[in-house]
Motif scaffolding. Structure first.
Motif, PDB file in Angstrom:
ATOM      1  N   ILE A  31       0.863  -1.193   0.000  1.00  0.00           N
ATOM      2  CA  ILE A  31       0.000   0.000   0.000  1.00  0.00           C
ATOM      3  C   ILE A  31       0.893   1.234   0.000  1.00  0.00           C
ATOM      4  CG2 ILE A  31      -1.933   1.149   1.108  1.00  0.00           C
ATOM      5  CD1 ILE A  31      -2.579  -1.444   2.557  1.00  0.00           C
ATOM      6  N   GLY A  34       5.235   5.202  -3.211  1.00  0.00           N
ATOM      7  CA  GLY A  34       6.429   6.042  -3.091  1.00  0.00           C
ATOM      8  C   GLY A  34       7.658   5.141  -3.091  1.00  0.00           C
ATOM      9  N   PHE A  35       8.794   5.701  -2.673  1.00  0.00           N
ATOM     10  CA  PHE A  35      10.031   4.908  -2.697  1.00  0.00           C
ATOM     11  C   PHE A  35       9.924   3.633  -1.861  1.00  0.00           C
ATOM     12  CE2 PHE A  35      12.840   8.902  -3.470  1.00  0.00           C
ATOM     13  CZ  PHE A  35      12.659   8.775  -4.833  1.00  0.00           C
ATOM     14  N   GLY A  37       7.306   1.767  -1.019  1.00  0.00           N
ATOM     15  CA  GLY A  37       6.451   0.755  -1.640  1.00  0.00           C
ATOM     16  C   GLY A  37       7.032   0.219  -2.936  1.00  0.00           C
ATOM     17  N   GLU A  55      -1.876   2.347  -4.997  1.00  0.00           N
ATOM     18  CA  GLU A  55      -1.512   3.743  -4.741  1.00  0.00           C
ATOM     19  C   GLU A  55      -2.775   4.609  -4.808  1.00  0.00           C
ATOM     20  OE1 GLU A  55       0.888   5.959  -3.788  1.00  0.00           O
ATOM     21  OE2 GLU A  55      -0.606   7.462  -4.336  1.00  0.00           O
ATOM     22  N   ALA A  63       5.790  12.353  -0.881  1.00  0.00           N
ATOM     23  CA  ALA A  63       7.086  12.954  -0.549  1.00  0.00           C
ATOM     24  C   ALA A  63       8.198  12.492  -1.492  1.00  0.00           C
ATOM     25  CB  ALA A  63       7.453  12.614   0.896  1.00  0.00           C
ATOM     26  N   SER A  64       8.103  11.245  -1.983  1.00  0.00           N
ATOM     27  CA  SER A  64       9.191  10.707  -2.815  1.00  0.00           C
ATOM     28  C   SER A  64       9.423  11.529  -4.077  1.00  0.00           C
ATOM     29  CB  SER A  64       8.896   9.246  -3.176  1.00  0.00           C
ATOM     30  OG  SER A  64       8.797   8.480  -2.001  1.00  0.00           O
ATOM     31  N   ARG A  66       8.765  14.763  -4.255  1.00  0.00           N
ATOM     32  CA  ARG A  66       8.705  16.184  -3.884  1.00  0.00           C
ATOM     33  C   ARG A  66       9.885  16.615  -3.032  1.00  0.00           C
ATOM     34  NH1 ARG A  66       4.026  18.688  -4.173  1.00  0.00           N
ATOM     35  NH2 ARG A  66       2.655  17.623  -5.584  1.00  0.00           N
ATOM     36  N   ASN A  67      10.847  15.744  -2.830  1.00  0.00           N
ATOM     37  CA  ASN A  67      11.900  16.067  -1.845  1.00  0.00           C
ATOM     38  C   ASN A  67      13.053  16.841  -2.477  1.00  0.00           C
ATOM     39  OD1 ASN A  67      13.900  14.003  -2.730  1.00  0.00           O
ATOM     40  ND2 ASN A  67      12.214  12.632  -2.181  1.00  0.00           N
ATOM     41  N   GLY A  69      16.065  15.757  -3.101  1.00  0.00           N
ATOM     42  CA  GLY A  69      17.031  14.955  -3.855  1.00  0.00           C
ATOM     43  C   GLY A  69      18.354  14.800  -3.134  1.00  0.00           C
ATOM     44  N   GLY A 236       3.622   6.484   4.182  1.00  0.00           N
ATOM     45  CA  GLY A 236       4.160   7.768   4.653  1.00  0.00           C
ATOM     46  C   GLY A 236       3.214   8.413   5.651  1.00  0.00           C
ATOM     47  N   SER A 255       6.847  20.490   4.328  1.00  0.00           N
ATOM     48  CA  SER A 255       8.197  20.959   4.011  1.00  0.00           C
ATOM     49  C   SER A 255       8.114  21.526   2.595  1.00  0.00           C
ATOM     50  CB  SER A 255       9.188  19.790   4.098  1.00  0.00           C
ATOM     51  OG  SER A 255      10.518  20.271   4.053  1.00  0.00           O
ATOM     52  N   ILE A 342       4.562  16.630   2.307  1.00  0.00           N
ATOM     53  CA  ILE A 342       4.323  16.350   3.726  1.00  0.00           C
ATOM     54  C   ILE A 342       5.277  15.262   4.198  1.00  0.00           C
ATOM     55  CG2 ILE A 342       2.595  15.654   5.421  1.00  0.00           C
ATOM     56  CD1 ILE A 342       0.488  16.823   3.625  1.00  0.00           C
ATOM     57  N   ASP A 344       6.641  12.607   7.286  1.00  0.00           N
ATOM     58  CA  ASP A 344       6.029  11.755   8.317  1.00  0.00           C
ATOM     59  C   ASP A 344       6.940  11.738   9.550  1.00  0.00           C
ATOM     60  OD1 ASP A 344       8.004  10.421   6.883  1.00  0.00           O
ATOM     61  OD2 ASP A 344       6.900   8.546   6.661  1.00  0.00           O
ATOM     62  N   GLY A 367      11.505  13.282   7.338  1.00  0.00           N
ATOM     63  CA  GLY A 367      12.188  14.230   6.460  1.00  0.00           C
ATOM     64  C   GLY A 367      13.589  13.817   6.068  1.00  0.00           C
TER      65      GLY A 367
HETATM   66  C1  LIG Z   1       9.515  18.792   0.581  1.00  0.00           C
HETATM   67  C2  LIG Z   1      10.253  17.568   1.073  1.00  0.00           C
HETATM   68  C3  LIG Z   1      11.636  17.537   0.992  1.00  0.00           C
HETATM   69  C4  LIG Z   1      12.344  16.406   1.424  1.00  0.00           C
HETATM   70  N1  LIG Z   1      13.699  16.365   1.199  1.00  0.00           N
HETATM   71  C5  LIG Z   1      14.383  15.253   1.528  1.00  0.00           C
HETATM   72  C6  LIG Z   1      15.751  15.127   1.184  1.00  0.00           C
HETATM   73  O1  LIG Z   1      16.317  15.971   0.471  1.00  0.00           O
HETATM   74  N2  LIG Z   1      16.427  14.044   1.631  1.00  0.00           N
HETATM   75  C7  LIG Z   1      15.811  13.058   2.363  1.00  0.00           C
HETATM   76  O2  LIG Z   1      16.463  12.115   2.776  1.00  0.00           O
HETATM   77  N3  LIG Z   1      14.470  13.097   2.592  1.00  0.00           N
HETATM   78  C8  LIG Z   1      13.737  14.145   2.178  1.00  0.00           C
HETATM   79  N4  LIG Z   1      12.386  14.179   2.359  1.00  0.00           N
HETATM   80  C9  LIG Z   1      11.717  12.972   2.898  1.00  0.00           C
HETATM   81  C10 LIG Z   1      11.555  11.874   1.833  1.00  0.00           C
HETATM   82  O3  LIG Z   1      11.040  12.421   0.652  1.00  0.00           O
HETATM   83  C11 LIG Z   1      10.604  10.784   2.387  1.00  0.00           C
HETATM   84  O4  LIG Z   1      11.093  10.322   3.627  1.00  0.00           O
HETATM   85  C12 LIG Z   1      10.452   9.578   1.469  1.00  0.00           C
HETATM   86  O5  LIG Z   1      10.173   9.980   0.144  1.00  0.00           O
HETATM   87  C13 LIG Z   1       9.331   8.685   1.998  1.00  0.00           C
HETATM   88  O6  LIG Z   1       8.936   7.757   1.012  1.00  0.00           O
HETATM   89  P1  LIG Z   1       7.659   6.846   1.259  1.00  0.00           P
HETATM   90  O7  LIG Z   1       7.524   5.957   0.092  1.00  0.00           O
HETATM   91  O8  LIG Z   1       7.755   6.195   2.588  1.00  0.00           O
HETATM   92  O9  LIG Z   1       6.429   7.855   1.360  1.00  0.00           O
HETATM   93  P2  LIG Z   1       5.688   8.689   0.196  1.00  0.00           P
HETATM   94  O10 LIG Z   1       6.588   9.066  -0.911  1.00  0.00           O
HETATM   95  O11 LIG Z   1       4.941   9.785   0.891  1.00  0.00           O
HETATM   96  O12 LIG Z   1       4.652   7.637  -0.406  1.00  0.00           O
HETATM   97  C14 LIG Z   1       3.528   7.206   0.317  1.00  0.00           C
HETATM   98  C15 LIG Z   1       2.438   6.926  -0.704  1.00  0.00           C
HETATM   99  O13 LIG Z   1       1.345   6.276  -0.036  1.00  0.00           O
HETATM  100  C16 LIG Z   1       0.164   6.682  -0.670  1.00  0.00           C
HETATM  101  N5  LIG Z   1      -0.976   6.432   0.219  1.00  0.00           N
HETATM  102  C17 LIG Z   1      -1.283   7.068   1.372  1.00  0.00           C
HETATM  103  N6  LIG Z   1      -2.437   6.565   1.891  1.00  0.00           N
HETATM  104  C18 LIG Z   1      -2.848   5.591   1.047  1.00  0.00           C
HETATM  105  C19 LIG Z   1      -3.971   4.711   1.025  1.00  0.00           C
HETATM  106  N7  LIG Z   1      -4.917   4.739   1.967  1.00  0.00           N
HETATM  107  N8  LIG Z   1      -4.089   3.823  -0.009  1.00  0.00           N
HETATM  108  C20 LIG Z   1      -3.144   3.778  -0.990  1.00  0.00           C
HETATM  109  N9  LIG Z   1      -2.069   4.604  -1.018  1.00  0.00           N
HETATM  110  C21 LIG Z   1      -1.923   5.492  -0.011  1.00  0.00           C
HETATM  111  C22 LIG Z   1       0.403   8.167  -0.939  1.00  0.00           C
HETATM  112  O14 LIG Z   1      -0.463   8.643  -1.968  1.00  0.00           O
HETATM  113  C23 LIG Z   1       1.866   8.199  -1.334  1.00  0.00           C
HETATM  114  O15 LIG Z   1       2.067   8.149  -2.743  1.00  0.00           O
HETATM  115  C24 LIG Z   1      11.647  15.297   1.965  1.00  0.00           C
HETATM  116  C25 LIG Z   1      10.251  15.328   2.051  1.00  0.00           C
HETATM  117  C26 LIG Z   1       9.553  16.445   1.604  1.00  0.00           C
HETATM  118  C27 LIG Z   1       8.051  16.454   1.669  1.00  0.00           C
END
Ligand SMILES: Cc1cc2nc3c(=O)[nH]c(=O)nc-3n(C[C@H](O)[C@H](O)[C@H](O)COP(=O)(O)OP(=O)(O)OC[C@H]3O[C@@H](n4cnc5c(N)ncnc54)[C@H](O)[C@@H]3O)c2cc1C
Length: 425
Positions: A31, A34-35, A37, A55, A63-64, A66-67, A69, A236, A255, A342, A344, A367
């Motif tokens: 579920i 992002g990175f 999953g 997704e 966030a993946s 939007r960060n 990099g 996330g 952020s 956003i 977490d 973050g």
């Molecule tokens: C502006 C910003 C800048 C950042 N800069 C950095 C950086 O430079 N370096 C660094 O190390 N980290 C940075 N981060 C943090 C980093 O981007 C995140 O820690 C990382 O991308 C998390 O990946 P994720 O897959 O866990 O979450 P996410 O990328 O948030 O993916 C989670 C996904 O779950 C989906 N989802 C949510 N609820 C449900 C549901 N009920 N059913 C199905 N899907 C659902 C969402 O739509 C989303 O696509 C930054 C974050 C932000 C917001």
């Protein structure tokens, strides 16, 4: 000025989402696209499991995509503070997990031939006050001697050779850190997962889960339902879906980032001659780097607010003022992009991963998860196949945050607290 991530505007998006209904049965339902999953889906599919990624919106829209990099090594918290809290061994292992995470990103980009401008740039942590540099210097023997010999203290007299700004009082260089184009990496990750057999469903928010026994669940989405032997929650800071347990432990915090027009070679060489990734030591501080086309990607918390077009614009104005203050030599440089996302946040800014009541999860990167989310996706695939030692976060207690039930009503107070801390210390 465009209100979309620069990464999104300069990458070919993933276009292989499964158009059919969500139905049937799979070994693993992941579920979140992002990175975390997508990386898990890739590793699981490579192991021969049948995988469906569910997704809520578009792959990489969280966030993946939007960060900043910044693929940094090092823990978000000061490692000396972490050692004082958890003991040196545990702090070292956590630190090394971030080293491994940077390696994982590099390995996957290489194995799957993802052209994402991955580059071992090194990171410079910039002391925003003389006292912050003194704290860095006090912790340096422990960091350099016992944890990461590839670090170096940069005194105030040399800091402008790294980042040519009047604002900083020295810094700490982490040589293993890297940077990449997250839009290209994410699309490449999704394509690779699909190539190895994972099915990826977009616009398929998970609305309910019914446990069938053990780790098996019926997973219900707006586009249908499927049966999964195992489920990985990689959502996330999700504010939708049946994830109350996680929502009580994660604070969603905005952020924000602005990106300038491409700087001239001369301007780029002047402000960041070594082209590291850079972060500052304030709680409400900044992070920045140059993109391969010399745009300055300049981000920060700006305000304790969530992301929306209006909120992003307001935060963008605050960041623009911060950028001009840090680099007055850029004059009236144009801002071409402004976006937000956003993060977490957990109470102690350490991520969490494991299993809770039959649900596997990897969340709470606070973050600092561009590298760690990719890494944890891989590690969770191993954990779900029975290798408990694969989880570098195992055994971290994770109590609910008192008074927190989902909506972060207390965010303005947290913001105020950090502003006062930044003023006092
Ligand atoms: C502006 C910003 C800048 C950042 N800069 C950095 C950086 O430079 N370096 C660094 O190390 N980290 C940075 N981060 C943090 C980093 O981007 C995140 O820690 C990382 O991308 C998390 O990946 P994720 O897959 O866990 O979450 P996410 O990328 O948030 O993916 C989670 C996904 O779950 C989906 N989802 C949510 N609820 C449900 C549901 N009920 N059913 C199905 N899907 C659902 C969402 O739509 C989303 O696509 C930054 C974050 C932000 C917001």
């Amino acid at each position: 000025m465009k209100l979309i991530p620069y990464w999104q505007d300069t990458a070919t998006p993933f276009a292989g989402a499964d158009p059919g209904p969500v139905e049937g049965s799979v070994d693993v339902a992941v579920i979140g696209g992002g990175f975390s999953g997508l990386s898990a889906a890739l590793a699981l599919a490579r192991r021969g499991a049948t995988v469906a990624v569910l997704e809520a919106g578009r792959v990489m829209a969280g966030a993946s995509g939007r960060n900043g990099g910044q693929v940094n090594n090092g823990t978000a918290l000061d490692v000396a503070d972490l050692a004082a809290r958890l003991g040196l061994d545990r702090a070292r292992r956590l630190y090394q997990a971030y080293d491994a995470a940077v390696d994982t990103v590099e390995r996957i980009a290489g194995e799957e031939q993802i052209a994402c401008d991955f580059r071992r740039s090194g990171k410079i942590k910039l002391a925003a006050k003389p006292g912050h540099y003194e704290k860095m210097a006090r912790g340096f023997d422990l960091l350099h001697g016992k944890i990461d010999p590839e670090t170096e203290l940069i005194p105030a007299a040399r800091i402008r050779e790294e980042v040519n700004s009047h604002l900083f009082h020295g810094g700490l260089l982490y040589r293993k850190s890297a940077q990449m184009h997250v839009g290209r990496f994410g699309a490449g990750l999704a394509n690779a997962a699909q190539r190895h057999g994972a099915r990826i469903y977009e616009d398929a928010p998970v609305t309910a889960l019914k446990r069938l026994g053990g780790a098996a669940h019926r997973v219900i989405t707006r586009r249908g339902a499927l049966i999964a032997k195992q489920v990985l929650v990689a959502t996330g800071p999700s504010r939708t879906g049946p994830f109350f347990f996680f929502r009580r432990r994660i604070i969603p915090v905005g952020s924000f980032i602005v990106a300038t027009e491409p700087l001239s070679q001369d301007q780029a060489d002047t402000i960041m001659p070594t082209r590291r990734t850079a972060t500052t030591t304030k709680n409400i501080g900044h992070y920045f780097r140059l993109a391969p086309d010399n745009r300055l990607i300049f981000g920060g918390r700006a305000r304790f607010a969530l992301s929306s077009p209006t909120s992003d614009r307001t935060s963008g104005r605050i960041l623009e003022a911060g950028l001009r203050d840090a680099f007055p030599q850029l004059g009236a440089v144009r801002i071409d992009y402004c976006w937000g996302g956003i993060i977490d946040l957990t109470a102690d800014r350490l991520p969490r991963a494991g299993e809770h009541e039959g649900l596997f999860y990897a969340l709470g990167y606070s973050g600092h998860g561009t590298q760690m989310s990719v890494h944890m996706g891989q590690q969770m695939a191993a954990l779900m196949a029975g290798d408990a030692a694969a989880n570098p976060l195992r055994g971290l207690a994770w109590p609910a945050i008192p008074g927190h039930f989902g909506p972060p009503w207390f965010m303005p107070f947290v913001g105020l607290y950090y502003r006062v801390q930044d003023y006092l210390h």
